[in-house]
Design an enzyme around this catalytic site. Structure first.
Site, PDB file in Angstrom:
ATOM      1  N   LYS A  67      23.070  29.037  75.466  1.00  7.45           N
ATOM      2  CA  LYS A  67      23.441  28.279  74.267  1.00  7.45           C
ATOM      3  C   LYS A  67      23.924  29.149  73.105  1.00  7.45           C
ATOM      4  CE  LYS A  67      20.901  23.977  74.835  1.00  7.45           C
ATOM      5  NZ  LYS A  67      19.911  23.061  74.291  1.00  7.45           N
ATOM      6  N   ASP A 123      22.781  18.113  70.717  1.00  7.01           N
ATOM      7  CA  ASP A 123      21.318  17.930  70.681  1.00  7.01           C
ATOM      8  C   ASP A 123      20.920  17.405  69.299  1.00  7.01           C
ATOM      9  OD1 ASP A 123      20.797  18.790  73.248  1.00  7.01           O
ATOM     10  OD2 ASP A 123      20.447  20.882  72.668  1.00  7.01           O
TER      11      ASP A 123
HETATM   12  P1  NAP Z   1      12.035  27.565  74.475  1.00  6.30           P
HETATM   13  O1  NAP Z   1      13.252  28.030  73.788  1.00  6.30           O
HETATM   14  O2  NAP Z   1      11.549  28.301  75.668  1.00  6.30           O
HETATM   15  O3  NAP Z   1      10.856  27.496  73.377  1.00  6.30           O
HETATM   16  C1  NAP Z   1       9.560  27.086  73.727  1.00  6.30           C
HETATM   17  C2  NAP Z   1       8.617  27.300  72.554  1.00  6.30           C
HETATM   18  O4  NAP Z   1       7.346  26.792  72.926  1.00  6.30           O
HETATM   19  C3  NAP Z   1       8.410  28.763  72.179  1.00  6.30           C
HETATM   20  O5  NAP Z   1       8.172  28.863  70.807  1.00  6.30           O
HETATM   21  C4  NAP Z   1       7.146  29.123  72.978  1.00  6.30           C
HETATM   22  O6  NAP Z   1       6.384  30.146  72.386  1.00  6.30           O
HETATM   23  C5  NAP Z   1       6.363  27.846  72.859  1.00  6.30           C
HETATM   24  N1  NAP Z   1       5.451  27.685  73.982  1.00  6.30           N
HETATM   25  C6  NAP Z   1       5.731  27.770  75.300  1.00  6.30           C
HETATM   26  N2  NAP Z   1       4.634  27.543  76.041  1.00  6.30           N
HETATM   27  C7  NAP Z   1       3.630  27.320  75.155  1.00  6.30           C
HETATM   28  C8  NAP Z   1       2.246  27.032  75.284  1.00  6.30           C
HETATM   29  N3  NAP Z   1       1.683  26.915  76.486  1.00  6.30           N
HETATM   30  N4  NAP Z   1       1.514  26.871  74.167  1.00  6.30           N
HETATM   31  C9  NAP Z   1       2.077  26.971  72.951  1.00  6.30           C
HETATM   32  N5  NAP Z   1       3.391  27.245  72.743  1.00  6.30           N
HETATM   33  C10 NAP Z   1       4.152  27.419  73.834  1.00  6.30           C
HETATM   34  O7  NAP Z   1      12.206  26.044  74.977  1.00  6.30           O
HETATM   35  P2  NAP Z   1      13.157  24.909  74.353  1.00  6.30           P
HETATM   36  O8  NAP Z   1      14.475  24.971  74.958  1.00  6.30           O
HETATM   37  O9  NAP Z   1      13.038  24.939  72.873  1.00  6.30           O
HETATM   38  O10 NAP Z   1      12.470  23.586  74.947  1.00  6.30           O
HETATM   39  C11 NAP Z   1      11.212  23.140  74.507  1.00  6.30           C
HETATM   40  C12 NAP Z   1      10.937  21.782  75.131  1.00  6.30           C
HETATM   41  O11 NAP Z   1      11.862  20.836  74.638  1.00  6.30           O
HETATM   42  C13 NAP Z   1      11.095  21.784  76.643  1.00  6.30           C
HETATM   43  O12 NAP Z   1       9.874  21.402  77.208  1.00  6.30           O
HETATM   44  C14 NAP Z   1      12.118  20.738  76.977  1.00  6.30           C
HETATM   45  O13 NAP Z   1      11.619  19.806  77.915  1.00  6.30           O
HETATM   46  C15 NAP Z   1      12.324  20.009  75.693  1.00  6.30           C
HETATM   47  N6  NAP Z   1      13.749  19.719  75.471  1.00  6.30           N
HETATM   48  C16 NAP Z   1      14.150  18.419  75.485  1.00  6.30           C
HETATM   49  C17 NAP Z   1      15.469  18.098  75.248  1.00  6.30           C
HETATM   50  C18 NAP Z   1      15.899  16.664  75.254  1.00  6.30           C
HETATM   51  O14 NAP Z   1      17.089  16.386  75.272  1.00  6.30           O
HETATM   52  N7  NAP Z   1      14.989  15.726  75.206  1.00  6.30           N
HETATM   53  C19 NAP Z   1      16.408  19.127  75.018  1.00  6.30           C
HETATM   54  C20 NAP Z   1      15.948  20.442  75.019  1.00  6.30           C
HETATM   55  C21 NAP Z   1      14.620  20.742  75.250  1.00  6.30           C
HETATM   56  P3  NAP Z   1       6.586  31.702  72.820  1.00  6.30           P
HETATM   57  O15 NAP Z   1       7.884  32.093  72.209  1.00  6.30           O
HETATM   58  O16 NAP Z   1       5.399  32.344  72.266  1.00  6.30           O
HETATM   59  O17 NAP Z   1       6.653  31.697  74.329  1.00  6.30           O
END
Ligand code: NAP
Length: 455
Positions: free
Chosen positions: A64, A97
């Site tokens: 991205k 998004d």
């Molecule tokens: P990302 O960039 O990997 O970010 C994940 C964040 O969550 C990071 O800050 C990470 O912390 C934290 N995290 C991960 N595991 C954790 C845990 N067990 N406890 C506490 N914090 C935790 O992921 P992303 O792309 O932002 O996506 C996040 C979520 O949004 C995904 O689950 C996805 O399903 C959802 N999403 C949905 C859509 C939609 O269209 N509905 C679109 C995009 C994403 P660290 O940096 O410390 O690892």
């Protein structure tokens, strides 16, 4: 016929082809949508060619931000959050998004926002919240340096914003922020399949003045959403965002189509729900006191969702070859409970989405509650006043419910002992009214879960 594709790595389980095909079908066009699994080191070599081959591209993790140097320009939203998920034929990058996120109509203006996580989605939600005019934004992230980096980029992007931006760095600070928050945004994957028993905050801290957005869409709904609704708050799930960002991408690639976003989103929902229940199986466990209608409601609920139904008591009787009253009489209650726990664990852990009705005693034991939380199970309680339940219990076959053998007084005492456990443990509670049919109660459960009827 136009060709579109999603670039990402890895791409297993992507719902994008299903959603875009549903859009093509709904508007009657023959365009195609491919998945292109592209490792980070392949991006620079292949992107220029892909931009020639395809009329439009979607971009997901981990590309991205990496695609930015290859683009001819950026939309305002993509520039603001420094990430792109849609590329038009002319090479301009967009972030749809943000469209999906903002379509929830969250009260961001003047809101006190608590944001969990500091990854890609959290970053987008943080930028849109400050841009919308939030009063305050508090970040809670397990990696302090990432939270600090996000705060710094927000301050650089909005130097004159009146939004108070801060970090909650301890669980106590998180708890305080949650109390005063008006909007909670989950930017973490906590609660996502295959860990549907997870919730990114202690559910007991959720309150009725909170509007929650959880982008996680598998399962639909998450525990966070259900527990918010249980407390009387408003909760929006991620499926709407997922569908609406796809429709917005199509609007950029096919502007002549004049897409009706709401109608399309509603039309796509049943197929998506069916797919998620099949690909990311969950159990919907019905708990409650005897007579609350778990078996009758469970059967209809399963039928409405097109998934299987299991009555745990029936399984216990079939597998032991004897009735539950006889089991109580021969092995005693403790012997029965041991078999019940073991059987419940096996059924809640097995593959496939199912509605499961539990005996009234199962969730009363702490070890069973822990076991349930370690499976992909969402828990719905069927609740009713004791008078309604006693009417049903006392008109059933005599002796069929060993825990009611003591008569009305002792059964009522048991009800008052168990009901608070059901109410605090469940993710959502539905009243099993005396004049409601099982179908009507099942419909209320579906509404609470935010799931469409599929039959
Ligand atoms: P990302 O960039 O990997 O970010 C994940 C964040 O969550 C990071 O800050 C990470 O912390 C934290 N995290 C991960 N595991 C954790 C845990 N067990 N406890 C506490 N914090 C935790 O992921 P992303 O792309 O932002 O996506 C996040 C979520 O949004 C995904 O689950 C996805 O399903 C959802 N999403 C949905 C859509 C939609 O269209 N509905 C679109 C995009 C994403 P660290 O940096 O410390 O690892």
């Amino acid at each position: 016929m136009k060709k579109f594709a999603l670039l990402g790595h890895p791409l297993a389980h992507s719902l994008s082809p299903l959603i875009h095909q549903a859009i093509f079908d709904a508007v009657g066009i023959k365009d195609t949508y491919d998945l292109i699994d592209l490792a980070p080191e392949e991006l620079s070599g292949r992107l220029p060619g892909l931009l020639q081959t395809y009329q439009g591209l979607n971009v997901t993790i981990p590309h991205k931000q990496a695609v930015l140097p290859f683009l001819t320009g950026l939309s305002k939203a993509a520039r603001r959050c420094g990430a792109v998920n849609t590329i038009a034929r002319d090479g301009k990058g967009y972030n749809t998004d943000t469209v999906g996120f903002l379509s929830n109509g969250l009260p961001l203006v003047g809101g006190n926002i608590l944001l969990l996580g500091a990854g890609g989605t959290a970053r987008m939600m943080a930028f849109e919240s400050v841009a919308a005019g939030a009063n305050s934004l508090t970040l809670y992230c397990r990696t302090a340096a990432k939270a600090q980096a996000l705060v710094s980029s927000l301050q650089a992007a909005f130097p004159t914003s009146g939004c108070q931006i801060e970090i909650a760095s301890t669980p106590e600070a998180l708890s305080d922020s949650l109390q005063s928050a008006t909007v909670l945004l989950n930017g973490t994957p906590v609660g996502m399949w295959p860990h549907a028993g997870g919730c990114p905050v202690d559910p007991s801290l959720l309150h009725e003045d909170l509007v929650v957005f959880d982008p996680v869409y598998n399962p639909t709904p998450t525990r966070l959403l259900l527990n918010t609704r249980k407390k009387g708050g408003i909760a929006h799930g991620g499926l709407g965002m997922l569908v609406r960002q796809a429709i917005a991408s199509q609007g950029i690639w096919n502007p002549e189509l004049q897409l009706d976003t709401d109608a399309l989103a509603t039309a796509i929902l049943p197929a998506l729900t069916r797919h998620l229940l099949s690909d990311h199986p969950i159990k919907i466990l019905l708990i409650g006191f005897m007579g609350s209608g778990k078996s009758a409601v469970g059967k209809v609920l399963a039928q409405k969702l097109g998934i299987g139904f299991v009555d745990l008591d029936e399984v216990l009787e079939q597998e032991s070859g004897t009735s539950i009253p006889t089991m109580f009489a021969t092995v005693g209650e403790s012997g029965f409970r041991a078999v019940e726990s073991h059987t419940a664990k096996r059924i809640l852990s097995r593959p496939g989405s199912e509605v499961v009705s539990a005996g009234g005693g199962l969730p009363v034991f702490g070890a069973n509650r822990t076991m349930i939380r370690n499976t992909n199970t969402l828990v719905v309680a069927l609740d009713a006043p004791f008078s309604t339940l006693w009417e049903r219990i006392s008109t059933g076959p005599a002796g069929s419910r060993p825990k009611a053998n003591g008569g009305e007084g002792s059964t009522e005492a048991l009800y008052h002992q168990r009901r608070p456990i059901y109410r605090s443990f469940c993710d959502y509670s539905v009243e099993s009214k005396s004049d409601n049919t099982p179908a009507q109660t099942a419909e209320l459960v579906l509404q609470g879960l935010g799931l469409p009827s599929l039959s």
